[in-house]
Design an enzyme around this catalytic site. Structure first.
Site, PDB file in Angstrom:
ATOM      1  N   ASP A 118      61.267  -3.415  72.530  1.00 36.57           N
ATOM      2  CA  ASP A 118      60.524  -2.198  72.181  1.00 36.57           C
ATOM      3  C   ASP A 118      61.541  -1.154  71.732  1.00 36.57           C
ATOM      4  OD1 ASP A 118      58.441  -0.246  72.037  1.00 36.57           O
ATOM      5  OD2 ASP A 118      58.894   0.438  74.058  1.00 36.57           O
ATOM      6  N   SER A 119      61.017  -0.029  71.241  1.00 37.77           N
ATOM      7  CA  SER A 119      61.892   1.082  70.875  1.00 37.77           C
ATOM      8  C   SER A 119      62.555   1.696  72.104  1.00 37.77           C
ATOM      9  CB  SER A 119      61.063   2.167  70.189  1.00 37.77           C
ATOM     10  OG  SER A 119      60.025   2.569  71.060  1.00 37.77           O
ATOM     11  N   CYS A 155      55.921  -3.634  70.998  1.00 42.37           N
ATOM     12  CA  CYS A 155      55.829  -2.286  70.429  1.00 42.37           C
ATOM     13  C   CYS A 155      54.829  -2.375  69.290  1.00 42.37           C
ATOM     14  CB  CYS A 155      57.201  -1.868  69.894  1.00 42.37           C
ATOM     15  SG  CYS A 155      57.185  -0.367  68.912  1.00 42.37           S
ATOM     16  N   GLU A 200      58.049   8.984  78.120  1.00 41.62           N
ATOM     17  CA  GLU A 200      59.475   8.629  78.291  1.00 41.62           C
ATOM     18  C   GLU A 200      60.194   9.675  79.140  1.00 41.62           C
ATOM     19  OE1 GLU A 200      61.610   6.132  76.888  1.00 41.62           O
ATOM     20  OE2 GLU A 200      60.158   5.046  75.676  1.00 41.62           O
ATOM     21  N   CYS A 258      49.781   1.634  71.925  1.00 39.66           N
ATOM     22  CA  CYS A 258      51.201   1.959  72.107  1.00 39.66           C
ATOM     23  C   CYS A 258      51.546   1.439  73.498  1.00 39.66           C
ATOM     24  CB  CYS A 258      51.411   3.464  72.014  1.00 39.66           C
ATOM     25  SG  CYS A 258      53.096   3.960  72.444  1.00 39.66           S
ATOM     26  N   HIS A 281      53.518   2.340  75.597  1.00 45.03           N
ATOM     27  CA  HIS A 281      53.773   3.342  76.636  1.00 45.03           C
ATOM     28  C   HIS A 281      52.493   3.731  77.372  1.00 45.03           C
ATOM     29  CE1 HIS A 281      57.437   3.860  74.362  1.00 45.03           C
ATOM     30  NE2 HIS A 281      57.886   4.738  75.234  1.00 45.03           N
TER      31      HIS A 281
HETATM   32  N1  DGL Z   1      56.158   1.729  72.301  1.00 38.76           N
HETATM   33  C1  DGL Z   1      55.993   2.083  70.916  1.00 38.76           C
HETATM   34  C2  DGL Z   1      54.695   1.494  70.402  1.00 38.76           C
HETATM   35  O1  DGL Z   1      54.069   0.668  71.075  1.00 38.76           O
HETATM   36  C3  DGL Z   1      55.947   3.571  70.616  1.00 38.76           C
HETATM   37  C4  DGL Z   1      57.085   4.450  70.931  1.00 38.76           C
HETATM   38  C5  DGL Z   1      57.889   4.942  69.761  1.00 38.76           C
HETATM   39  O2  DGL Z   1      57.420   5.750  68.939  1.00 38.76           O
HETATM   40  O3  DGL Z   1      59.016   4.505  69.679  1.00 38.76           O
HETATM   41  O4  DGL Z   1      54.286   1.814  69.318  1.00 38.76           O
END
Ligand code: DGL
Length: 264
Positions: free
Chosen positions: A8-9, A71, A152, A184, A186
């Site tokens: 993931d990011s 992600c 985050e 997302c 998160h």
């Molecule tokens: N976890 C990323 C997603 O599922 C989003 C976070 C980011 O913008 O890096 O899209």
């Protein structure tokens, strides 16, 4: 031993890794959080494809046979390129197809809301994939760019997060929906606040759970059981103490994040 790469990011993808670990406890997980390039949500497609390829190569070097792009933004922009790039080396999975399949199997004639990063929403990947298979489902989307950085930074379950979440959910795009896709990785951390906002009137789709179940169906039978409890590994491309603290909430248990520079 079956080794699954998850990336993931940042640390949002740990919500997916956590569910995979619950369903496939005998597989080893190698996680990569690209904190140095966070957030992916407002990066170009070209940038995300290049990050994904590099991370994919790193995970191949760690002997991963399966790679899950945990992600939504990277799944929307880089899945096809990464699949081609790693062809013959590892099986690549995204977090969007399992959710699309779930929605098609469980809803018809309904309006479904999608919230995610600017990148995911502007790609229109959910409406395109859902409406390719169903012309009766209506899909309505809203970019909610403040949510991932907010999470985050450890802001959930407090008044600030509640105010931001409620401000987004009350937008006209999300009226009269039957279910909402948390597009997302998160967002499972704010699932309770979202469910509280809607009461029982809207199904809140926990995409981490849906993705892990889909993945279990795909590879469950082929998992090679390790002789001893596998030791998962967690790498990040940059490191701060706040990530260390938050990562435990995402994965559900204490983990050690190792900083790894894969870009040189
Ligand atoms: N976890 C990323 C997603 O599922 C989003 C976070 C980011 O913008 O890096 O899209």
């Amino acid at each position: 031993m079956t080794t699954i790469g998850v990336f993931d990011s940042g640390i949002g993808g740990l919500t997916v890794a956590k569910q995979i670990n619950l369903l496939l406890p005998s597989a080893k997980i190698i996680y990569f959080g690209d904190i140095a390039h966070l957030p992916y949500g407002d990066k170009s497609k070209e940038a995300i494809v290049s990050y994904a390829k590099k991370i994919g190569e790193f995970l191949i070097d760690q002997n991963c046979q399966h790679i899950v792009i945990a992600c939504n933004t990277a799944s929307a922009f880089a899945f096809e390129s990464l699949k081609r790039h790693l062809y013959g080396k590892a099986f690549v999975y995204n977090v969007i197809d399992p959710v699309v399949e779930y929605v098609l199997n469980n809803y018809s004639n309904d309006k479904i809301g999608v919230i995610g990063t600017k990148g995911t929403i502007s790609s229109r990947i959910y409406p395109r994939k859902i409406n390719k298979k169903s012309s009766v489902l209506k899909v309505t989307s809203l970019a909610t760019p403040l949510l991932a950085p907010m999470i985050e930074e450890g802001f959930f379950n407090n008044n600030i997060s509640k105010t931001i979440i409620n401000a987004y959910l009350s937008k006209k795009e999300l009226t009269s929906i039957k279910a909402i896709i948390l597009a997302c990785t998160h967002y499972p951390l704010i699932e309770d606040a979202i469910s509280e906002y809607y009461g029982k009137s809207v199904d809140v789709l926990n995409t981490a759970e849906i993705v892990a179940k889909y993945f279990l169906n795909k590879i469950g039978n082929s998992v090679v059981v390790a002789s001893s409890q596998p030791k998962h590994q967690f790498y990040v491309s940059d490191y701060t103490d706040s990530f260390k603290e938050t990562s435990q909430l995402f994965f559900g248990e204490q983990i050690k994040l190792t900083k790894k520079n894969i870009w040189d």
